[in-house]
Design an enzyme around this catalytic site. Sequence first.
Site, mmCIF file in Angstrom:
data_model
loop_
_atom_site.group_PDB
_atom_site.id
_atom_site.type_symbol
_atom_site.label_atom_id
_atom_site.label_comp_id
_atom_site.label_asym_id
_atom_site.label_seq_id
_atom_site.Cartn_x
_atom_site.Cartn_y
_atom_site.Cartn_z
ATOM 1 N N SER A 240 -46.093 37.537 4.794
ATOM 2 C CA SER A 240 -45.154 36.665 4.188
ATOM 3 C C SER A 240 -45.459 35.161 4.357
ATOM 4 O O SER A 240 -46.568 34.836 4.504
ATOM 5 C CB SER A 240 -43.681 36.913 4.968
ATOM 6 O OG SER A 240 -43.769 36.193 6.041
ATOM 7 N N LYS A 241 -44.602 34.351 3.783
ATOM 8 C CA LYS A 241 -44.964 32.930 3.553
ATOM 9 C C LYS A 241 -45.083 32.166 4.946
ATOM 10 O O LYS A 241 -45.953 31.311 5.064
ATOM 11 C CB LYS A 241 -43.675 32.100 2.999
ATOM 12 C CG LYS A 241 -43.941 32.392 1.552
ATOM 13 C CD LYS A 241 -43.617 30.820 0.732
ATOM 14 C CE LYS A 241 -43.471 31.107 -0.770
ATOM 15 N NZ LYS A 241 -44.824 31.294 -1.319
ATOM 16 N N ARG A 242 -44.636 33.109 6.093
ATOM 17 C CA ARG A 242 -44.668 32.413 7.397
ATOM 18 C C ARG A 242 -46.369 32.369 8.021
ATOM 19 O O ARG A 242 -46.732 31.497 8.592
ATOM 20 C CB ARG A 242 -43.998 33.327 8.404
ATOM 21 C CG ARG A 242 -42.521 32.875 8.814
ATOM 22 C CD ARG A 242 -42.029 34.089 9.880
ATOM 23 N NE ARG A 242 -42.430 35.333 9.514
ATOM 24 C CZ ARG A 242 -43.078 36.106 10.176
ATOM 25 N NH1 ARG A 242 -43.541 35.531 11.349
ATOM 26 N NH2 ARG A 242 -43.272 37.252 9.751
ATOM 27 N N GLY A 244 -48.779 31.808 5.810
ATOM 28 C CA GLY A 244 -49.518 30.670 5.014
ATOM 29 C C GLY A 244 -49.457 31.266 3.454
ATOM 30 O O GLY A 244 -48.479 31.880 3.223
#
Length: 468
Positions: A240-242, A244
Site C-alpha cells: 500500500s501507499k505506506r 512508498g
Amino acid sequence: MAKVVTRFAPSPTGFLHIGSARTALFNWLFARHHAGKFLLRVEDTDRARYTPEAVETIFASMKWLGLDWDGDAVSQFEGAAHHADIAKEMVSRGTAYHCFSTQEEIAQFREKAKAEGRSTRFMSPWRDVSAADHPDAPSVIRLRAPLDGETTIQDQVQGEVTWKNETLDDLILTRSDGTPTYMHAVVVDDHDMGVTHVIRGDDHLTNAARQTLIYQAMGWDVPVWAHIPLIHGEDGKKLSKRHGAVGVEEYRDMGYPPEAMRNYLARLGWSHGDDEFFTTAQAVEWFDLDGVGKSAARFDFKKLGNLTQQHFKTTDDAKLTDDLCNFSALHKLQDISPEQKSMVQMAMPLLKERAKTYLELLESAHFALSERPFTPDDKAASLLNSVSIGILKKLTSRLQNVSWTHELIETELRQFAQDQGLKLGEVLQPLRAALTGRTISPSVFNVMEILGRPESVARLEDAINRTS
Ligand code: GLU
C-alpha cells in the site's frame, strides 16, 4: 488448446496500481506466449467514481509499460442493457428469479436467523413463487444457486478449491433499477469476449465460485482460473501507499525504464529456473502458469534497481542516450543540445556502469550538460582555493601538447603530479571540481577526453579567473 484469450479488467481508480500492472503483465505474457489475444476491459460501472481522466491514466500506464492490447478497450458500463437481458434470459431458463424482498425484510431475516443460531445467508421467499403470483413492484433478479452439493474449481495456481454450495447465496444479478451487479457483468463480459483464461489477484478467488455458478446457469463454458497471490511490501503486509510508490506512473517518474519494470514485475510471483535478468522476448518465450508461485511476492526496490542497472548495461549507447533525453524532456529536467547529446553518448559506457535509474544517469551526465561558465557547488568550490588554483594554473599550460585520449591524459597528469611532488589526488580533486563543478563525477581522464581540449581548458580558466 483453443486460441488463448486473456483480459485485464481494471477499475479506473485514478492510477494503475503496481499490483494490477503485474496482473496485466501476466495476462499479456500468457496471451503472447500462446499467440493468443490480450483484451482490455474497463470496469467503469461505478459511476460515482468514474472520470474519463482515470481511464486515460490506465491506458497511458499500460502503453508506457508496453502492454499493448488487442482491439478496442471494452467499457463494462456500456454493456449494462445486455447484462440485464442475460439476467432476464436466466429467469426464463429457470436459473434465476425475481425477488421482491425489501432491504428491511432482508435485515429482519438476518436478525432472526442470528438470534436462532442459524446461517444468516439470505433465503428469498420468492425463489419458488411463480410469475402469476408476482406483485407489481420493483424486484431484483437473483441467481437460483444450488442449495446443496459443492462447487469446485481447478485453479492453475491455487490447485483444486472447493466450496460448499450452502455457503454461496442466491446472489443478485440485476438491481431493482435494472443495473447489473459487478459479479454478473464480469461473467457476461468474459463470456462475450471469449475469454479462455482469467488470471487475476487471489482476492477474487471466492468470486470464482460464485461466477462459476453464473456460467453454469447460462450453460456457458467456465474459463480456466488462475488466482495469483497479491504483492506484499518488504514488511510482509499487503502493498500500500505506506510502502512508498504504488502507481505505475510513480515508477516512470522515478526513472525506471519500462523494460526493467517488465522484468521486475514478471519476477514478482513468477519464476523460470534461476533466471533473474531477462528480456521481454525471453519472458514471452518462457511464461506459463506453472511458474507462478502460491505465496505472496515481496516488493524489493533494491532488486528493481539492480535489474534496471543490468538493463542499462545491455542497452546500446545510442538508444540509451535517446531514452535518457526523452526521459529528461518528458519531465522537463534538462534542455539537451545536439552537442551535449553526443557527449552524453560518448560518456554512456561509463555512465551506465553504475546508474540504477534515468535520474542517476542524468546526474552522472551532469558534467556534459553544464554550460560554462557555471558555478561549482559548495563542496567543489571549497576545493578551489589559492593553493589548488596555483596547481591548476601550472597544469593548464601543460595541457596544450597532450594528445587528447584518456590514456595519454592520464599519463600526463600522473607525470605532472610527480614533477610537482604532489599526490595524484591533490591534482585530480581540484581538477574535477573545476571541470564538473562537483566532487563526484565519472573518471576525470574520461571527462576531459569527452569534453575535448578547448572546453576542458576553458573550464579550468573559468575556475582560475573566478578564484584569482
Ligand atoms: N475490476 C476488478 C479489479 O480491479 C478485476 C475483476 C476481474 O479481474 O475479474 O480488481
